[in-house]
Design a protein around this motif. Structure first.
Motif, short mmCIF file in Angstrom:
data_model
loop_
_atom_site.label_atom_id
_atom_site.label_comp_id
_atom_site.label_asym_id
_atom_site.label_seq_id
_atom_site.Cartn_x
_atom_site.Cartn_y
_atom_site.Cartn_z
N ASP A 77 0.82 -1.23 0.00
CA ASP A 77 0.00 0.00 0.00
C ASP A 77 0.85 1.28 0.00
N PRO A 98 2.25 7.11 3.62
CA PRO A 98 1.83 8.06 2.57
C PRO A 98 0.33 8.01 2.31
N THR A 99 -0.27 9.17 2.12
CA THR A 99 -1.62 9.26 1.54
C THR A 99 -1.54 10.33 0.45
N ASP A 100 -2.63 10.52 -0.27
CA ASP A 100 -2.62 11.54 -1.32
C ASP A 100 -2.37 12.93 -0.74
N GLU A 101 -2.96 13.18 0.45
CA GLU A 101 -2.89 14.54 1.03
C GLU A 101 -1.62 14.78 1.83
N ARG A 102 -1.09 13.73 2.45
CA ARG A 102 0.04 13.94 3.37
C ARG A 102 1.03 12.79 3.36
N LYS A 103 2.22 13.12 3.83
CA LYS A 103 3.28 12.12 4.02
C LYS A 103 3.69 12.22 5.49
N TYR A 151 8.43 9.48 -3.10
CA TYR A 151 7.20 10.20 -3.46
C TYR A 151 7.44 11.61 -3.98
N LYS A 153 8.12 14.17 -2.41
CA LYS A 153 7.48 15.14 -1.52
C LYS A 153 8.12 15.06 -0.14
#
Length: 348
Positions: A77, A98-103, A151, A153
């Motif tokens: 994931d 990790p998610t789309d909005e935040r790391k 990522y 980011k």
């Protein structure tokens, strides 16, 4: 033989005095400090804008023990778990979530843990020692580098939810957060940092007295003392009433966000009566949120995760009673990186 001092344990002023006594120019202090806290040098040899002679002298006078990545695992994931090795050979784990909005970096504060929470893999390990503030800082730096590499980011958030109890390593955790949020450190806003505690009432009040600026999460996991005593021995000396008092004091002093963490265990704390008791606690504290967490099984603990209907009924009951609750799905289960699973399981 006298132990050599860790150079990162010197303040900026102490470093300035050292260079002054050596007869070195003042700007050397700034150069070295940058290498230590912004360029993240792992040795004096890395400090390439210093003369070889000065680097040798620093190496004779000081140590620069840096945390190193010993092993890395990648979840399906996208979660990344790292096993770090300390200068004295201990192992400790940290996770990039990790998610789309935040790391988010999930970092550890101790090597092992002394609290023996029954559902947490770390609780079955002995506490070897506290991590120093620079070791905690190194975890964040290394996980941030992973985030940038994997990522593209930087980290957006940090949670102290890894191995150990942060409030039992109070001074090092506070100093690490100070360095992380400093302009000459990682310069991350304290509002993006959450410290999670199993519930050390006296230290929660101390956070209030120290007027900290980060968020606080309480690992509750049971809403009455009988059940909480069973799974979290710390509750015997820090009961729910004491924690409610401490959280209210913390909020009065800081006005910082408070979250409750509540893992659901099948036929233990997942009934409507349990939800009612949880709501009563929620009403007594100015909490922003209850995170309902999926249980991630560990070998030593007899409980299991409730079925989806039970989880949904629990959530529905909270929402029907105007509780701000969020179901937090597990990340990194396939590499033992999810909540409660950190235990250096794959260590040699």
């Amino acid at each position: 033989m006298k132990e050599v001092q860790n150079i990162r344990h010197l303040s900026l002023g102490e470093l300035e005095n050292y260079f002054e006594e050596m007869g070195e120019k003042k700007f050397r202090t700034k150069q070295v400090y940058e290498w230590l806290w912004q360029k993240h040098a792992h040795s004096f040899a890395d400090m390439t804008n210093l003369s070889k002679e000065l680097r040798t002298k620093l190496g004779e006078q000081f140590s620069l023990p840096a945390l190193k990545i010993d092993a890395t695992q990648y979840s399906a994931d996208g979660t990344v778990k790292s096993r770090f090795k300390t200068y004295d050979g201990h192992l400790v784990e940290g996770v990039l979530i990790p998610t789309d909005e935040r790391k988010t970096a999930c970092v550890s504060s101790q090597i092992g843990c002394s609290l023996s929470c029954k559902f947490c893999a770390t609780g079955y390990m002995d506490r070897k020692r506290n991590l120093s503030f620079d070791e905690i800082y190194d975890q964040v730096v290394l996980i941030n580098q992973q985030s940038e590499r994997v990522y593209d980011k930087k980290l957006s958030n940090i949670v102290f939810m890894g191995m150990g109890e942060p409030l039992l390593n109070y001074n090092n955790v506070m100093k690490a957060i100070e360095r992380i949020s400093a302009e000459d450190g990682l310069f991350m806003s304290p509002k993006r940092i959450t410290v999670s505690t199993a519930g050390v009432a006296k230290q929660i009040k101390k956070l209030g007295d120290d007027n900290v600026r980060f968020k606080l999460a309480l690992s509750l996991h049971a809403a009455n003392d009988t059940k909480r005593n069973e799974i979290m021995p710390i509750n015997e000396t820090n009961n729910i009433k004491a924690l409610i008092d401490a959280l209210n004091y913390f909020y009065k002093q800081t006005k910082n966000e408070i979250t409750f963490e509540y893992i659901l265990f099948q036929n233990f704390n997942d009934s409507q009566k349990d939800a009612e008791e949880l709501i009563k606690i929620y009403r007594q504290v100015p909490a922003d949120l209850i995170n309902i967490i999926e249980y991630n099984p560990i070998d030593a603990f007899r409980f299991s995760k409730p079925d989806e209907d039970t989880i949904q009924n629990f959530m529905n009951y909270l929402e029907a009673n105007r509780v701000n609750a969020r179901l937090r799905r597990s990340r990194g289960k396939d590499i033992d990186a999810a909540c409660g699973q950190l235990a250096n399981k794959d260590r040699d």
